[in-house]
Design a protein around this motif. Sequence first.
Motif, PDB file in Angstrom:
ATOM      1  N   UNK A  18       0.848  -1.180   0.000  1.00 17.38           N
ATOM      2  CA  UNK A  18       0.000   0.000   0.000  1.00 17.38           C
ATOM      3  C   UNK A  18       0.887   1.235   0.000  1.00 17.38           C
ATOM      4  N   UNK A  19       0.795   2.040  -1.053  1.00 19.22           N
ATOM      5  CA  UNK A  19       1.687   3.192  -1.212  1.00 19.22           C
ATOM      6  C   UNK A  19       1.475   4.230  -0.119  1.00 19.22           C
ATOM      7  N   UNK A  20       0.242   4.408   0.310  1.00 16.25           N
ATOM      8  CA  UNK A  20      -0.042   5.402   1.348  1.00 16.25           C
ATOM      9  C   UNK A  20       0.605   4.981   2.676  1.00 16.25           C
ATOM     10  N   UNK A  21       0.508   3.700   2.991  1.00 18.66           N
ATOM     11  CA  UNK A  21       1.113   3.189   4.223  1.00 18.66           C
ATOM     12  C   UNK A  21       2.631   3.370   4.190  1.00 18.66           C
ATOM     13  N   UNK A  22       3.209   3.112   3.012  1.00 20.26           N
ATOM     14  CA  UNK A  22       4.650   3.280   2.812  1.00 20.26           C
ATOM     15  C   UNK A  22       5.053   4.739   3.048  1.00 20.26           C
ATOM     16  N   UNK A  23       4.258   5.658   2.493  1.00 18.87           N
ATOM     17  CA  UNK A  23       4.516   7.091   2.657  1.00 18.87           C
ATOM     18  C   UNK A  23       4.441   7.500   4.129  1.00 18.87           C
ATOM     19  N   UNK A  24       3.404   7.032   4.823  1.00 23.27           N
ATOM     20  CA  UNK A  24       3.215   7.385   6.233  1.00 23.27           C
ATOM     21  C   UNK A  24       4.423   6.933   7.054  1.00 23.27           C
ATOM     22  N   UNK A  25       4.885   5.712   6.831  1.00 22.36           N
ATOM     23  CA  UNK A  25       6.041   5.197   7.577  1.00 22.36           C
ATOM     24  C   UNK A  25       7.291   6.011   7.285  1.00 22.36           C
ATOM     25  N   UNK A  26       7.488   6.366   6.003  1.00 18.43           N
ATOM     26  CA  UNK A  26       8.676   7.131   5.616  1.00 18.43           C
ATOM     27  C   UNK A  26       8.660   8.523   6.222  1.00 18.43           C
ATOM     28  N   UNK A  27       7.527   9.221   6.134  1.00 13.94           N
ATOM     29  CA  UNK A  27       7.446  10.599   6.632  1.00 13.94           C
ATOM     30  C   UNK A  27       7.556  10.632   8.150  1.00 13.94           C
ATOM     31  N   UNK A  28       7.035   9.614   8.831  1.00 14.09           N
ATOM     32  CA  UNK A  28       7.161   9.547  10.290  1.00 14.09           C
ATOM     33  C   UNK A  28       8.625   9.428  10.700  1.00 14.09           C
ATOM     34  N   UNK A  29       9.351   8.585   9.988  1.00 15.03           N
ATOM     35  CA  UNK A  29      10.758   8.392  10.297  1.00 15.03           C
ATOM     36  C   UNK A  29      11.535   9.690  10.081  1.00 15.03           C
ATOM     37  N   UNK A  79      10.435  15.718  -1.077  1.00 13.67           N
ATOM     38  CA  UNK A  79      11.750  16.002  -1.636  1.00 13.67           C
ATOM     39  C   UNK A  79      12.748  14.893  -1.309  1.00 13.67           C
ATOM     40  N   UNK A  80      12.493  14.146  -0.237  1.00 11.27           N
ATOM     41  CA  UNK A  80      13.408  13.096   0.192  1.00 11.27           C
ATOM     42  C   UNK A  80      12.723  11.741   0.074  1.00 11.27           C
ATOM     43  N   UNK A  81      13.361  10.852  -0.683  1.00 10.04           N
ATOM     44  CA  UNK A  81      12.789   9.528  -0.869  1.00 10.04           C
ATOM     45  C   UNK A  81      12.962   8.639   0.343  1.00 10.04           C
TER      46      UNK A  81
END
Length: 153
Positions: free
Chosen positions: A90-101, A131-133
């Motif tokens: 799930x791309x949204x879940x992936x985004x949430x985890x990345x932005x939280x970190x 801006x940051x992957x």
Amino acid sequence: MDYKLQKRLAAEILKVGESRVRISPDPENEEEISQAITKDDVRTLIERGLIKKIPLKTNSHRWLLRHIKRVKGHRRGYGKREGTKKTRVDEEEEWVNRIRKIRTYLKYLRDKEMIDSRTYRRLYRLSKGNAFGSLHDLRRYIDENKLMKGVKA
């Protein structure tokens, strides 16, 4: 016999679709069923059991057993997978985890006074704008632009 009207009325009374209404095929009651033209008449036929509601079809027990196994992680090996790893995540879940970190790391830097609040806000907005992957990209950006305090490069 054509029981279209009786079927429609019975479907309204039983609150189901017309395809789920069964009328008794008994030839003895044929006349009585065809005479029923009001909802009250149809209600009496339902009470007598000449018109019935077909129960909904449900999933088989076999399906339930498989479902329970899959919830536990069984039957999900490489042989069952279709598509790439990216299509299964799930791309949204992936985004949430990345932005939280990333945000946690930025707060850590700000609280330890390794970056000032203006830099924090700028980096926060950049990270929100994707801006940051990854966290690694953020660290690389901070190093390249010499944004960390006390680090001489």
